[in-house]
Design a protein around this motif. Structure first.
Motif, mmCIF file in Angstrom:
data_model
loop_
_atom_site.group_PDB
_atom_site.id
_atom_site.type_symbol
_atom_site.label_atom_id
_atom_site.label_comp_id
_atom_site.label_asym_id
_atom_site.label_seq_id
_atom_site.Cartn_x
_atom_site.Cartn_y
_atom_site.Cartn_z
ATOM 1 N N ILE A 56 7.672 20.984 -39.839
ATOM 2 C CA ILE A 56 8.414 21.765 -38.854
ATOM 3 C C ILE A 56 8.829 20.854 -37.707
ATOM 4 O O ILE A 56 8.096 19.938 -37.335
ATOM 5 C CB ILE A 56 7.601 22.972 -38.337
ATOM 6 C CG1 ILE A 56 8.516 23.951 -37.588
ATOM 7 C CG2 ILE A 56 6.451 22.533 -37.446
ATOM 8 C CD1 ILE A 56 7.895 25.318 -37.377
ATOM 9 N N VAL A 58 10.519 21.355 -33.801
ATOM 10 C CA VAL A 58 10.864 22.349 -32.788
ATOM 11 C C VAL A 58 11.342 21.646 -31.514
ATOM 12 O O VAL A 58 11.015 20.480 -31.276
ATOM 13 C CB VAL A 58 9.659 23.254 -32.432
ATOM 14 C CG1 VAL A 58 9.181 24.020 -33.648
ATOM 15 C CG2 VAL A 58 8.506 22.431 -31.831
ATOM 16 N N VAL A 63 13.043 26.721 -33.367
ATOM 17 C CA VAL A 63 12.731 25.901 -34.535
ATOM 18 C C VAL A 63 14.019 25.231 -34.988
ATOM 19 O O VAL A 63 15.014 25.898 -35.273
ATOM 20 C CB VAL A 63 12.142 26.749 -35.679
ATOM 21 C CG1 VAL A 63 11.959 25.895 -36.929
ATOM 22 C CG2 VAL A 63 10.822 27.368 -35.258
ATOM 23 N N SER A 66 12.517 23.526 -40.592
ATOM 24 C CA SER A 66 11.215 23.781 -41.219
ATOM 25 C C SER A 66 11.398 23.903 -42.717
ATOM 26 O O SER A 66 12.415 24.438 -43.184
ATOM 27 C CB SER A 66 10.573 25.054 -40.660
ATOM 28 O OG SER A 66 11.270 26.204 -41.084
ATOM 29 N N SER A 246 4.069 26.640 -38.978
ATOM 30 C CA SER A 246 4.736 27.564 -38.058
ATOM 31 C C SER A 246 3.925 27.738 -36.779
ATOM 32 O O SER A 246 4.481 27.751 -35.667
ATOM 33 C CB SER A 246 4.964 28.921 -38.728
ATOM 34 O OG SER A 246 3.731 29.482 -39.162
ATOM 35 N N GLY A 249 4.032 24.604 -34.653
ATOM 36 C CA GLY A 249 5.302 24.525 -33.949
ATOM 37 C C GLY A 249 5.214 25.252 -32.612
ATOM 38 O O GLY A 249 5.682 24.748 -31.579
ATOM 39 N N GLN A 253 5.437 23.677 -28.822
ATOM 40 C CA GLN A 253 6.367 24.266 -27.863
ATOM 41 C C GLN A 253 5.673 24.581 -26.542
ATOM 42 O O GLN A 253 6.294 24.529 -25.481
ATOM 43 C CB GLN A 253 7.007 25.530 -28.441
ATOM 44 C CG GLN A 253 8.102 25.228 -29.455
ATOM 45 C CD GLN A 253 8.712 26.485 -30.035
ATOM 46 O OE1 GLN A 253 8.010 27.462 -30.322
ATOM 47 N NE2 GLN A 253 10.030 26.485 -30.216
#
Length: 463
Positions: A56, A58, A63, A66, A246, A249, A253
């Protein structure tokens, strides 16, 4: 442990066909064409016989890219992330610092009973929380809780899982919660990391992907050796959080957005940049669960992870405002793990170095040939024992047998001592090598003992 790349293997074969699934999001960012990058990754994964991988990328808002590969069917599938767990532990410590519950410049004996973990009384008074975070406490790489002691490297960088095992104990002591409960309530839940856990039971419930270890070039599925007590070299705070690409990510962030509601930007900067040099090259610096490196064309914050059957890497590139996570469900310590650095370079926008075709096969073939030679040396005296009995027992033959049945197997047994890696580490991370060392040294010693007994019996019968 890279010194392990000096020995062995028996049988050469390779398996697995990997078909990438359709769980994909990609776009162009910072002049990186992730569609092209994905095609390169597909090729690399097939050539390096990686069972499954999740990637992934970001930025602070969305995103960018991915995708999952091989037997990883979903971007929400959790992997054990290894030492990437250390950043979660460091983040927890800094959160407690902001709450005035921890002073990282105070000794760790302020927060825990260090007599439970150290051999020498008083060692805990000399080590600060910050020294645990920055890996310069003087605790040795292969030390475990209960047997800790300060070494001559006190004040210098030396990577040790025990540093972060102790930080987990401090988190529990200060918060009056289990480590799992603390990180769940204060990190996982606020960031909606619903596929992340710090317990094996929850990891399995979340759908933990099966991990693999490489045996003689073949990935074999194995159950992870999840830590259950303080005797474990790598405990959960140091290396056994499970998470999905996920979720990670979202985690990156959080850093890209100045900590959101989890932690302040000031604390993040301390985690990233209040660090110490890892060596004299002025290239890599270890901070609080993060490595600041000048290895790439742009300054990068990174950390890797490795347990018995999972590997991982994460990156933050401040100049691009992006975070990257790569999760792999295999440990191939002597080959693929060393190639992973090059495999991920295109994701970072770096030029991937040219490598020979079929490098995975060639490297494993080389290792397997070495393994085979060692094994043939051990088996030969057994299959030729009848011929040996009829030979004249000359001085030369005795010297050959002395080297073959004592010196050579001793070298095999003492290899961990020679390369300064405990045997239990080799057993856990490079099991095919461990098996070669054990089996062939036993065969050589046993045949040697048989020969001695035979000669003694023959001598007594001639008296």
């Amino acid at each position: 442990m890279k010194k392990l790349y000096i020995v062995l293997s028996l049988i050469f074969c390779v398996s697995f066909l990997y078909i990438p699934n359709k769980n994909i999001v990609y776009a162009k960012n910072n002049n990186i064409d992730y569609d092209s990058v994905s095609k390169v990754l597909e090729k690399d994964i097939k050539e390096n016989h990686i069972p499954g991988m999740a990637v992934i990328v970001v930025n602070s808002d969305e995103v960018i890219f991915s995708k999952t590969y091989g037997n990883c069917e979903n971007i929400d599938t959790p992997f054990i992330i290894g030492s990437m767990s250390k950043s979660f532990t460091a983040l927890s410590i800094m959160k407690l610092v902001e709450e005035n519950k921890i002073d990282i410049n105070k000794s760790i004996s302020t927060y825990i009973d260090t007599s439970l973990y150290f051999k020498n009384k008083g060692d805990g008074d000399k080590i600060t929380v910050k020294q645990l975070l920055n890996q310069n406490s003087g605790i040795g790489t292969y030390q475990k809780l209960g047997k800790l002691k300060i070494t001559k490297n006190y004040g210098k960088y030396e990577y040790a899982n025990a540093n972060y095992n102790l930080l987990g104990k401090i988190i529990e002591s200060v918060s009056n919660e289990s480590y799992s409960d603390y990180v769940t309530k204060n990190i996982f839940e606020p960031l909606k990391m619903n596929h992340t856990s710090a317990t094996l039971a929850k990891s399995n419930k979340n759908g933990l992907i099966k991990g693999y270890q490489n045996y003689f070039g073949i990935p074999i599925a194995e159950t992870p050796s999840y830590p259950t007590d303080d005797n474990s070299w790598i405990q959960v705070p140091a290396g056994f959080i499970s998470s999905s690409a996920s979720d990670l990510g979202k985690y990156l962030q959080m850093y890209l957005n100045q900590g959101l509601s989890i932690i302040t930007d000031d604390s993040i900067n301390k985690m990233f940049y209040d660090n110490i040099p890892q060596d004299d090259m002025d290239r890599d610096y270890y901070g609080m669960g993060w490595v600041f490196t000048k290895y790439y064309s742009k300054p990068v914050l990174t950390h890797s992870g490795l347990v018995e059957n999972y590997t991982s890497k994460m990156f933050i590139i401040p100049e691009y405002n992006i975070g990257i996570v790569v999760l792999v469900n295999m440990n191939d310590y002597l080959v693929t793990n060393n190639l992973l650095e090059d495999i991920v370079k295109p994701i970072l926008g770096e030029e991937k170095p040219d490598v020979p075709n079929n490098l995975y096969l060639k490297n494993h073939l080389l290792l397997d040939v070495i393994y085979l030679v060692v094994t043939l040396i051990a088996i030969y005296p057994i299959v030729t024992i009848k011929k040996w009995k009829t030979k004249n027992k000359t001085k030369k033959l005795y010297i050959i047998d002395f080297v073959r049945h004592l010196i050579f197997p001793l070298l095999l047994i003492l290899l961990p001592v020679i390369i300064k890696v405990p045997f239990w580490v080799i057993w856990n991370f490079v099991k095919d090598l461990a098996l070669i060392l054990i089996i062939n040294s036993i065969l050589l010693f046993s045949t040697g003992i048989y020969k001695i007994v035979y000669l003694l019996k023959k001598r007594n019968s001639n008296l």
